[in-house]
Design a protein around this motif. Structure first.
Motif, PDB file in Angstrom:
ATOM      1  N   ILE A   1       0.816  -1.208   0.000  1.00  0.00           N
ATOM      2  CA  ILE A   1       0.000   0.000   0.000  1.00  0.00           C
ATOM      3  C   ILE A   1       0.852   1.262   0.000  1.00  0.00           C
ATOM      4  O   ILE A   1       0.567   2.212  -0.724  1.00  0.00           O
TER       5      ILE A   1
ATOM      6  N   PRO B   1       1.071   7.430   7.660  1.00  0.00           N
ATOM      7  CA  PRO B   1       0.046   7.505   6.612  1.00  0.00           C
ATOM      8  C   PRO B   1      -0.827   8.755   6.677  1.00  0.00           C
ATOM      9  O   PRO B   1      -1.221   9.197   7.759  1.00  0.00           O
TER      10      PRO B   1
ATOM     11  N   ALA C   1      -6.146   9.267   3.759  1.00  0.00           N
ATOM     12  CA  ALA C   1      -6.623   8.319   2.742  1.00  0.00           C
ATOM     13  C   ALA C   1      -5.914   6.976   2.874  1.00  0.00           C
ATOM     14  O   ALA C   1      -6.545   5.913   2.786  1.00  0.00           O
ATOM     15  N   THR C   2      -4.611   7.020   3.086  1.00  0.00           N
ATOM     16  CA  THR C   2      -3.854   5.775   3.254  1.00  0.00           C
ATOM     17  C   THR C   2      -4.241   5.089   4.556  1.00  0.00           C
ATOM     18  O   THR C   2      -4.372   3.863   4.607  1.00  0.00           O
TER      19      THR C   2
ATOM     20  N   ALA D   1      -7.124   5.106   5.926  1.00  0.00           N
ATOM     21  CA  ALA D   1      -8.410   4.441   5.674  1.00  0.00           C
ATOM     22  C   ALA D   1      -8.199   3.126   4.924  1.00  0.00           C
ATOM     23  O   ALA D   1      -8.851   2.122   5.236  1.00  0.00           O
ATOM     24  N   ARG D   2      -7.304   3.108   3.944  1.00  0.00           N
ATOM     25  CA  ARG D   2      -6.999   1.861   3.212  1.00  0.00           C
ATOM     26  C   ARG D   2      -6.418   0.820   4.154  1.00  0.00           C
ATOM     27  O   ARG D   2      -6.784  -0.360   4.102  1.00  0.00           O
ATOM     28  N   LEU D   3      -5.501   1.240   5.017  1.00  0.00           N
ATOM     29  CA  LEU D   3      -4.902   0.306   5.965  1.00  0.00           C
ATOM     30  C   LEU D   3      -5.947  -0.239   6.936  1.00  0.00           C
ATOM     31  O   LEU D   3      -5.959  -1.429   7.250  1.00  0.00           O
ATOM     32  N   ARG D   4      -6.830   0.623   7.392  1.00  0.00           N
ATOM     33  CA  ARG D   4      -7.875   0.186   8.324  1.00  0.00           C
ATOM     34  C   ARG D   4      -8.773  -0.875   7.676  1.00  0.00           C
ATOM     35  O   ARG D   4      -9.205  -1.820   8.337  1.00  0.00           O
ATOM     36  N   ARG D   5      -9.057  -0.720   6.376  1.00  0.00           N
ATOM     37  CA  ARG D   5      -9.918  -1.694   5.698  1.00  0.00           C
ATOM     38  C   ARG D   5      -9.296  -3.084   5.610  1.00  0.00           C
ATOM     39  O   ARG D   5     -10.008  -4.069   5.531  1.00  0.00           O
ATOM     40  N   VAL D   6      -7.965  -3.174   5.608  1.00  0.00           N
ATOM     41  CA  VAL D   6      -7.309  -4.488   5.506  1.00  0.00           C
ATOM     42  C   VAL D   6      -6.769  -4.963   6.861  1.00  0.00           C
ATOM     43  O   VAL D   6      -6.083  -5.980   6.923  1.00  0.00           O
TER      44      VAL D   6
END
Length: 87
Positions: free
Chosen positions: A52, A72, A75-76, A78-83
């Motif tokens: 990521i 992060p 936006a990054t 949020a991407r990390l939180r989703r995974v």
């Protein structure tokens, strides 16, 4: 870095990623990310973080480390939180 033995006998390693300009991240199973805005922590497998944020290994460093250049952005994060594997 924290190392633990699971009940099934396998190992687990983790390391924190807190707000800092540069972090030398060791090779671990999971990274515990601190989101200061939300005041929460969550765990993400290192291989997903590397993908990521496009982290690169530091040449000639032993033991190996990835250079995480900045904490992060939202936006990054949020991407990390989703995974994340653990909240």
């Amino acid at each position: 870095m924290i190392a633990a033995l699971r009940a099934d006998g396998t190992g687990l390693t983790s390391a924190p990623w807190v707000a800092a300009d540069n972090t030398l991240m060791p090779i671990v199973n999971q990274v515990v990310v601190h989101d200061a805005e939300a005041d929460e922590h969550f765990a993400v497998p290192l291989d997903l973080i590397v993908g990521i944020v496009q982290a690169k290994p530091v040449p000639d460093m032993s033991p190996p480390r990835y250079l995480l250049r900045q904490h992060p952005d939202p936006a990054t994060m949020a991407r990390l939180r989703r995974v994340a594997t653990m909240h």
